[in-house]
Design a protein around this motif. Structure first.
Motif, PDB file in Angstrom:
ATOM      1  N   PRO A  19       0.718  -1.259   0.076  1.00 42.59           N
ATOM      2  CA  PRO A  19      -0.058  -0.116  -0.065  1.00 42.59           C
ATOM      3  C   PRO A  19       0.964   1.461   0.144  1.00 42.59           C
ATOM      4  CG  PRO A  19      -0.123  -0.945   2.197  1.00 42.59           C
ATOM      5  CD  PRO A  19       0.525  -2.001   1.211  1.00 42.59           C
ATOM      6  N   ALA A  20       2.073   1.171   0.439  1.00 44.30           N
ATOM      7  CA  ALA A  20       3.045   2.595   0.750  1.00 44.30           C
ATOM      8  C   ALA A  20       3.379   2.822  -0.776  1.00 44.30           C
ATOM      9  CB  ALA A  20       4.208   2.104   1.675  1.00 44.30           C
ATOM     10  N   LEU A  21       3.661   1.767  -1.576  1.00 48.53           N
ATOM     11  CA  LEU A  21       4.182   2.041  -2.940  1.00 48.53           C
ATOM     12  C   LEU A  21       2.812   2.676  -3.802  1.00 48.53           C
ATOM     13  CD1 LEU A  21       6.247  -1.215  -3.584  1.00 48.53           C
ATOM     14  CD2 LEU A  21       7.156   1.455  -3.220  1.00 48.53           C
ATOM     15  N   ALA A  22       1.654   1.907  -3.450  1.00 45.37           N
ATOM     16  CA  ALA A  22       0.504   2.171  -4.334  1.00 45.37           C
ATOM     17  C   ALA A  22       0.101   3.704  -3.938  1.00 45.37           C
ATOM     18  CB  ALA A  22      -0.455   1.069  -4.061  1.00 45.37           C
ATOM     19  N   GLN A  23       0.194   4.064  -2.880  1.00 48.61           N
ATOM     20  CA  GLN A  23      -0.532   5.477  -2.278  1.00 48.61           C
ATOM     21  C   GLN A  23       0.699   6.168  -1.878  1.00 48.61           C
ATOM     22  OE1 GLN A  23      -3.829   4.377   0.015  1.00 48.61           O
ATOM     23  NE2 GLN A  23      -4.350   6.759  -0.141  1.00 48.61           N
ATOM     24  N   ASP A  24       1.103   7.154  -3.020  1.00 42.19           N
ATOM     25  CA  ASP A  24       2.444   8.245  -2.463  1.00 42.19           C
ATOM     26  C   ASP A  24       1.989   8.607  -1.015  1.00 42.19           C
ATOM     27  OD1 ASP A  24       3.907   9.452  -5.145  1.00 42.19           O
ATOM     28  OD2 ASP A  24       4.110   7.485  -4.201  1.00 42.19           O
ATOM     29  N   SER A  31       0.788   8.190   1.682  1.00 37.39           N
ATOM     30  CA  SER A  31       0.248   7.510   3.001  1.00 37.39           C
ATOM     31  C   SER A  31       1.305   7.395   3.720  1.00 37.39           C
ATOM     32  CB  SER A  31      -0.500   6.218   2.828  1.00 37.39           C
ATOM     33  OG  SER A  31       0.504   5.054   2.763  1.00 37.39           O
ATOM     34  N   TYR A  32       1.210   7.348   5.435  1.00 42.55           N
ATOM     35  CA  TYR A  32       2.220   7.403   6.376  1.00 42.55           C
ATOM     36  C   TYR A  32       1.866   6.429   7.283  1.00 42.55           C
ATOM     37  CZ  TYR A  32       3.499  11.627   4.096  1.00 42.55           C
ATOM     38  OH  TYR A  32       3.985  12.700   3.211  1.00 42.55           O
ATOM     39  N   THR A  33       2.753   5.713   7.821  1.00 45.91           N
ATOM     40  CA  THR A  33       2.608   5.009   9.000  1.00 45.91           C
ATOM     41  C   THR A  33       3.553   5.427  10.075  1.00 45.91           C
ATOM     42  OG1 THR A  33       2.558   2.983   7.475  1.00 45.91           O
ATOM     43  CG2 THR A  33       2.780   2.506   9.752  1.00 45.91           C
ATOM     44  N   ILE A  34       2.598   5.272  11.300  1.00 47.31           N
ATOM     45  CA  ILE A  34       3.467   5.960  12.559  1.00 47.31           C
ATOM     46  C   ILE A  34       3.408   4.841  13.801  1.00 47.31           C
ATOM     47  CG2 ILE A  34       3.159   7.856  14.388  1.00 47.31           C
ATOM     48  CD1 ILE A  34       1.506   9.637  12.267  1.00 47.31           C
ATOM     49  N   GLY A  35       4.653   4.520  14.160  1.00 49.97           N
ATOM     50  CA  GLY A  35       4.701   3.559  15.299  1.00 49.97           C
ATOM     51  C   GLY A  35       4.626   4.392  16.475  1.00 49.97           C
ATOM     52  N   VAL A  36       3.809   3.617  17.405  1.00 50.20           N
ATOM     53  CA  VAL A  36       3.832   4.263  18.752  1.00 50.20           C
ATOM     54  C   VAL A  36       4.245   3.148  19.929  1.00 50.20           C
ATOM     55  CG1 VAL A  36       2.200   5.367  20.467  1.00 50.20           C
ATOM     56  CG2 VAL A  36       1.713   5.945  17.977  1.00 50.20           C
ATOM     57  N   LEU A  64      -3.193   8.274   7.094  1.00 48.63           N
ATOM     58  CA  LEU A  64      -2.318   7.882   8.126  1.00 48.63           C
ATOM     59  C   LEU A  64      -2.630   6.261   8.715  1.00 48.63           C
ATOM     60  CD1 LEU A  64      -1.843  10.883  10.535  1.00 48.63           C
ATOM     61  CD2 LEU A  64      -0.420  10.046   8.961  1.00 48.63           C
ATOM     62  N   ASP A  65      -1.543   5.677   8.929  1.00 50.09           N
ATOM     63  CA  ASP A  65      -1.827   4.501   9.534  1.00 50.09           C
ATOM     64  C   ASP A  65      -0.903   4.035  11.057  1.00 50.09           C
ATOM     65  OD1 ASP A  65      -3.004   1.827   9.461  1.00 50.09           O
ATOM     66  OD2 ASP A  65      -1.227   1.036   8.001  1.00 50.09           O
ATOM     67  N   PHE A  66      -1.378   3.826  12.018  1.00 50.09           N
ATOM     68  CA  PHE A  66      -0.929   3.681  13.130  1.00 50.09           C
ATOM     69  C   PHE A  66      -0.503   2.138  13.620  1.00 50.09           C
ATOM     70  CE2 PHE A  66      -2.804   7.720  13.266  1.00 50.09           C
ATOM     71  CZ  PHE A  66      -1.948   8.423  13.988  1.00 50.09           C
ATOM     72  N   VAL A  67       0.531   2.014  14.142  1.00 57.69           N
ATOM     73  CA  VAL A  67       1.017   0.748  14.797  1.00 57.69           C
ATOM     74  C   VAL A  67       1.399   1.199  16.288  1.00 57.69           C
ATOM     75  CG1 VAL A  67       2.300  -1.244  14.787  1.00 57.69           C
ATOM     76  CG2 VAL A  67       2.267   0.128  12.782  1.00 57.69           C
ATOM     77  N   LEU A  68       0.437   0.418  17.154  1.00 50.07           N
ATOM     78  CA  LEU A  68       0.504   0.443  18.607  1.00 50.07           C
ATOM     79  C   LEU A  68       1.123  -0.569  19.333  1.00 50.07           C
ATOM     80  CD1 LEU A  68       0.094   2.454  21.308  1.00 50.07           C
ATOM     81  CD2 LEU A  68      -2.090   1.352  21.506  1.00 50.07           C
ATOM     82  N   LEU A 125       3.796  15.068   9.556  1.00 51.23           N
ATOM     83  CA  LEU A 125       3.841  14.357   8.219  1.00 51.23           C
ATOM     84  C   LEU A 125       2.824  14.740   7.354  1.00 51.23           C
ATOM     85  CD1 LEU A 125       4.024  10.864   9.863  1.00 51.23           C
ATOM     86  CD2 LEU A 125       5.672  12.224   8.726  1.00 51.23           C
ATOM     87  N   VAL A 126       1.491  15.110   7.697  1.00 53.69           N
ATOM     88  CA  VAL A 126       0.545  15.469   6.974  1.00 53.69           C
ATOM     89  C   VAL A 126       0.559  16.910   6.194  1.00 53.69           C
ATOM     90  CG1 VAL A 126      -0.998  13.578   7.659  1.00 53.69           C
ATOM     91  CG2 VAL A 126      -1.280  15.910   8.488  1.00 53.69           C
TER      92      VAL A 126
END
Lengths: 333, 317
Positions: B20-25, B27-32, B63-67, B285-286
């Motif tokens: 998805p990161a490649l497909a959608q320029d 988009s960001y993932t934030i790790g918490v 935005l995508d999050f990893v907690l 980021l955004v």
């Protein structure tokens, strides 16, 4: 034959006295120290405070005496108390709309605590006696499990009893008969019953036999598995009973409830003269041990003689000294 | 055999995360990465982290999050390594479990070109993080101390309950002492209540046996306030003294809101600071909003007038 008995008889009696008096001497020394440091030490208020706060560990330690005498150990009691308190609070909160605020609700809560304690003790007992896993490992595992469960139940925060239910239940910790509060009464009754069971019933003698030598106990037609399981069940029920006294005090339970209670209970048992590897147990000694442990804390708070950073060190030294006093008694043989 | 399977699994996860990161320029993932909810304050912190993530995911679909929550420093390091290796994060928000063991792993994350936000506890090497968000321990002691200095008279007696012996606790107590210096307030005693209700209850019972005249208590933590208030109630001395805690537990804030004379004020040390950190990281980021630097959240005084804005009834803390 009769000669040897006669010549040997006085020696063990003197030895026994020294051995028995060790923890009592330590307790008397502590009380004298406390009284000399602060005039409020022997006041009614302070004595009641110390006895009441000793009662949780005390009730648990009486059960622990049986487990240790029978050659076992239970590291899960502190976490188990926190878990039982959590379950008790949640079920009482849930039952408020059904039963209303009253005696029925408190009795239901007490029932839940005793059943939860019994179930937890039974689980430990079955895994240790029937599945034959080392008691240290079973109860170490249970310690982690119950601690996590209560944190999970509380969602990382604190489980609080419904405010009205708390107000109704509060007297169970703070009130009593003739100025003696309920936790002290319950602790005393448990201790006296424990002492009677240990000294004057087959159960107590079988525990000591099992702790001393399992093979011999087995050949003496003692149902070893059932007995071992029973010690953990008794301890579980007593944890439930301690929780019944604990919950009305602050009306809450969280992941930090009952931390290190297991070690305090085990320390109290050993200070009191019970042998850690089993075979010999003394319930009244355990009571003395519990009182020594809570008096140390109390005296340190009342006196503030040294930096509070050193409280743990002083506690450690006194605990070891109390046991050294006994070793001197023993080393005469 | 087993180990090979794990690697296969990890490769699949990497592929899935990368697609998805490649497909959608955009988009960001934030790790918490935060400590798990082992006590009240961390429970509140976990709650606010989850609430902030939910809110941001709804606001910014890109935005995508990893907690990840960890019970010890070692697990936290593993979590962070997993986030970098398998989730391809663009930013990391971390509340270091302990400063020393987390410094090197977080530095490695930074060197991989990932934005790093550090919350509450600093790392032992300065300059690694892009953004530092924290509560104010010195301010925490100072605000409380100033309240005592201005609301007590010369010769009034107070007792203090301290937390677990740590630098954090020392900073607070030093600032408190500095703030009451010269006011003539008499500090009768300081003992450690370890931020624990039961310990605070016992310590306060003993203070009450020892001292006949106490005018106020700095319990420095709302969990300890609960134990302290119960001990005072048992001694029947509610009218003699007031109690100032700290952190902002909802039960205490509620009582201040209701004008309880025993609890005149509270001092915040908000667990919601994690939300500030996550929000600012997301904003960086955004949008083009500059968010690098240090953001110290002041310790505020909660009074009956402003208590409503600090009251979060849904939070576990």
């Amino acid at each position: 034959m009769s000669d040897t008995i006669q010549t040997k008889a006085p020696a063990p009696r003197r030895r026994l006295n020294l051995h028995v008096l060790g923890p009592v001497l330590a307790l008397i020394a502590l009380i004298a120290l406390g009284a000399s440091l602060n005039s409020n030490f022997l006041s009614y208020g302070n004595v009641t405070n110390v006895l009441a706060r000793s009662s949780f560990i005390g009730i648990i330690a009486v059960g622990m005496t049986f487990v240790i005498t029978a050659g076992g150990i239970d590291l899960s009691v502190g976490s188990m108390a926190a878990f039982v308190a959590g379950v008790m609070i949640m079920s009482m909160n849930a039952l408020v709309p059904v039963l209303g605020i009253g005696v029925a609700l408190v009795l239901a809560g007490m029932g839940v605590a005793l059943i939860a304690g019994l179930a937890a003790g039974l689980l430990n007992g079955v895994l240790i006696a029937k599945v034959r896993i080392e008691a240290f490992i079973v109860t170490l595992g249970a310690m982690g499990v119950y601690r996590s469960l209560v944190t999970w139940l509380a969602d990382g925060g604190t489980l609080s009893l419904n405010f009205d239910a708390r107000s109704f239940y509060r007297p169970v910790y703070y009130d009593g008969i003739l100025g003696v509060t309920w936790p002290i009464i319950v602790f005393a009754v448990v201790a006296i019953l424990g002492e009677l069971v240990m000294r004057h019933t087959p159960f107590g003698r079988h525990c000591a036999a099992l702790g001393a030598n399992e093979q011999v106990a087995r050949y003496s037609a003692i149902k070893v598995d059932r007995l071992r399981m029973a010690t953990y069940v008794v301890l579980g029920v007593l944890v439930g009973l301690a929780t019944i006294m604990y919950v009305p005090r602050l009306g809450s339970a969280s992941g930090s409830t009952g931390v290190l209670w297991e070690l305090e209970a085990i320390a109290a048992v050993i200070i009191g003269g019970t042998v850690l590897k089993g075979g010999y147990g003394r319930v009244w000694g355990t009571v003395v041990g519990v009182l020594i442990l809570s008096l140390i804390d109390n005296i340190l708070n009342l006196a503030s003689i040294v930096s509070p950073y050193l409280n743990g060190a002083i506690q450690g030294v006194i605990v070891v000294l109390a046991v050294v006093l006994q070793r001197e008694g023993k080393s005469t043989d | 055999m087993k180990r090979r399977d794990i690697f296969k699994g990890a490769a699949v996860v990497v592929a899935l995360a990368a697609t998805p990161a490649l497909a959608q320029d955009e988009s960001y993932t934030i790790g918490v990465a935060i400590p798990s909810a082992t006590h009240g304050f961390m429970g509140g912190l976990n709650y606010h982290a989850q609430a902030a993530i939910e809110r941001l995911e709804a606001t910014y679909p890109q935005l995508d999050f990893v907690l990840a929550t960890a019970g010890d420093a070692g697990k936290m390091v593993n979590d962070i390594e997993d986030m970098v290796a398998t989730r391809d994060i663009d930013a990391l928000v971390v509340l270091p479990f302990e400063s020393e063991p987390l410094t090197a792993p977080v530095q490695a994350v930074k060197e991989a070109g990932i934005w790093v936000t550090v919350v509450d506890r600093g790392l032992s090497v300065p300059g690694i993080e892009d953004l530092y968000v924290s509560g104010d321990n010195t301010g925490f002691g100072k605000v409380a101390g100033e309240y005592f200095a201005s609301h007590l008279n010369e010769g009034d007696n107070i007792v203090v309950l301290r937390g677990i012996p740590t630098t954090l606790d020392n900073e607070r107590v030093d600032a408190f002492n500095a703030a009451i210096e010269g006011s003539g307030i008499n500090v009768l005693d300081m003992q450690h209540g370890n931020w624990n209700r039961d310990d605070a209850f016992n310590v306060m019972q003993d203070f009450l046996s020892k001292y006949d005249d106490i005018d106020a208590v700095w319990s420095a933590d709302d969990d300890m306030s609960i134990g302290v208030l119960e001990a005072i109630a048992q001694a029947g001395r509610e009218d003699e003294m007031w109690v100032v805690g700290g952190a902002g537990m909802k039960e205490i804030i509620k009582r201040i809101m209701d004008g309880d004379p025993q609890l005149p004020v509270d001092v915040t040390y908000p667990p919601a600071q994690i939300a500030s950190a996550i929000e600012m990281t997301a904003l960086g980021l955004v949008s083009q909003t500059p968010v690098s630097g240090r953001f110290i959240i002041g310790s505020q005084m909660v009074t009956p007038e402003n208590a409503a804005q600090f009251y979060f009834p849904d939070s576990p803390f």
